[in-house]
Design an enzyme around this catalytic site. Structure first.
Site, short mmCIF file in Angstrom:
data_model
loop_
_atom_site.label_atom_id
_atom_site.label_comp_id
_atom_site.label_asym_id
_atom_site.label_seq_id
_atom_site.Cartn_x
_atom_site.Cartn_y
_atom_site.Cartn_z
N LYS A 196 0.87 -1.23 0.03
CA LYS A 196 0.29 -0.06 0.00
C LYS A 196 0.91 1.41 0.13
CE LYS A 196 0.90 1.45 4.44
NZ LYS A 196 1.60 2.81 4.67
N PRO A 243 9.34 -3.80 -1.10
CA PRO A 243 10.52 -3.33 -0.37
C PRO A 243 10.31 -3.30 1.23
CG PRO A 243 10.01 -1.80 -1.99
CD PRO A 243 9.04 -2.67 -2.07
N VAL A 244 11.23 -3.94 2.01
CA VAL A 244 11.05 -4.30 3.29
C VAL A 244 11.58 -2.91 4.23
CG1 VAL A 244 12.29 -5.50 5.41
CG2 VAL A 244 11.83 -6.33 3.24
N ALA A 245 10.89 -2.70 5.29
CA ALA A 245 10.97 -1.39 6.25
C ALA A 245 10.86 -0.21 5.48
CB ALA A 245 12.09 -1.53 6.99
N ALA A 246 9.98 0.03 4.53
CA ALA A 246 9.60 0.80 3.48
C ALA A 246 8.50 1.75 3.58
CB ALA A 246 9.63 0.19 2.17
N GLY A 247 7.50 1.67 4.53
CA GLY A 247 6.37 2.26 4.69
C GLY A 247 5.30 1.96 3.70
N ALA A 305 3.74 -1.28 4.25
CA ALA A 305 3.22 -2.34 4.73
C ALA A 305 3.42 -3.79 4.51
CB ALA A 305 1.56 -2.16 4.89
N GLY A 306 4.59 -3.98 3.89
CA GLY A 306 5.03 -5.30 3.70
C GLY A 306 4.65 -6.53 4.40
N SER A 336 2.69 -6.46 6.91
CA SER A 336 1.25 -6.42 7.31
C SER A 336 0.43 -7.22 6.33
CB SER A 336 0.63 -5.04 7.38
OG SER A 336 1.18 -4.31 8.75
N ASP A 374 -2.31 -1.91 10.66
CA ASP A 374 -2.38 -2.02 9.24
C ASP A 374 -2.97 -3.28 8.74
OD1 ASP A 374 -1.49 0.54 8.84
OD2 ASP A 374 0.59 0.11 8.20
#
Ligand code: ATP
Length: 286
Positions: free
Chosen positions: A11, A95-99, A101-102, A104, A137
């Site tokens: 998202k 992408p990880v830790a990207a904002g 919500a991967g 979630s 989320d």
């Protein structure tokens, strides 16, 4: 049925406002969420051995009990009294830790996948109640699409899809902790609040300019101070023709909204040439 695959969609936030910090430490938010066409794929196989075994094509992330996939699977199997175990394979593209919500999204896909695989019959609302215990989320990720998210993220109102456009998404090569960003946000003394109600009206009217004029994310106040590259990417996207550009969630991912797909592709090339981000996607809304 002894196996099933699910896509877990990322998202972005077209708008993100924080209304206040609650005494329990949670923040009350008002966010416009939008699913985008970047996804992980999870494959679930029933196993006669109890427990959850996770494998993946990514070596950045833990495959242990701290992974949100294992947490979600563990919770659902426990709630439903299922004695069998499950093997999960994750193809990670978000992408990880990207904002975005991967984690979630993966947890939501796990709840949906296992609900089908074991024919548990939980409703969407029941899965959302289980999911919110693991992450704010997750209820949104279970439903997807375009939505207003309020409360701590669990009060959801479905919105119509915004007009189609080309999205450019760029994740600079830094990892941002959501916890750090919220801890450093002065939620009760913010100088600016995005016009979320105006954006909702623009979405309902199908007015793309009304949406791009109102892009806003209060978390940029913390993240941009720490990582100026976020503003550099926003500026580049706008110079290359984006109607608007914004950081998603707690960052550092930046997205730009383009009406001209060629301009979006050019901007993607420029970002790569200037080495502002390694992960760059030309994509769209779902
Ligand atoms: P949000 O937008 O919800 O704040 P995010 O996009 O910033 O999330 P994620 O990619 O969800 O961040 O990852 C945040 C952290 O969650 C990671 O650093 C990782 O340690 C942990 N995590 C646990 N399970 C997963 C998973 N399946 N995928 C990605 N991260 C996971």
């Amino acid at each position: 049925m002894d196996n099933i695959s699910k896509n877990a969609y990322a998202k972005i936030n077209l708008g993100l406002d924080v209304l206040k910090r609650r005494p329990d430490g949670y923040h009350e938010v008002k966010m416009v969420m939008q699913t985008v066409d970047i996804y992980d794929t999870l494959t679930f196989n029933v196993s006669d051995q109890p427990g959850i075994v996770l494998n993946m094509d990514n070596n950045e992330l833990s495959t242990g009990s701290d992974n949100l996939i294992c947490k979600a699977a563990g919770k659902l199997l426990e709630e439903s009294g299922i004695k069998q175990g499950v093997e999960v394979f994750l193809e990670k593209r978000i992408p990880v830790a990207a904002g975005m919500a991967g984690g979630s999204a993966d947890a939501a896909a796990t709840l949906l996948g296992l609900n089908e695989l074991f024919e548990l019959g939980y409703s969407l609302e029941e899965l959302q109640k289980i999911g919110v215990k693991l992450g704010a989320d997750i209820p949104y990720c279970l439903m997807g699409g375009t939505a207003l998210s309020e409360g701590i993220g669990e009060v959801l109102t479905k919105l119509p899809s915004p007009p189609q456009c080309t999205l450019l998404i760029a994740k600079p090569d830094i990892n941002v902790s959501t916890k750090y960003v919220y801890e450093n946000l002065h939620a009760d003394s913010l100088a600016y609040h995005p016009d979320i109600d105006g954006m909702i009206a623009a979405i309902k009217e199908g007015d793309l300019s009304g949406i791009t004029d109102r892009l806003g994310n209060v978390l940029e106040t913390v993240t941009v101070r720490e990582y100026p590259v976020i503003n550099e990417i926003k500026t580049l996207m706008k110079d290359e023709g984006a109607k608007g550009a914004l950081m998603s969630g707690s960052g550092p991912t930046v997205f730009g909204i383009f009406t001209d797909a060629k301009a979006a592709k050019n901007a993607a090339k420029e970002i790569a040439i200037e080495e502002l981000a390694k992960q760059v996607f030309v994509t769209g809304f779902i």
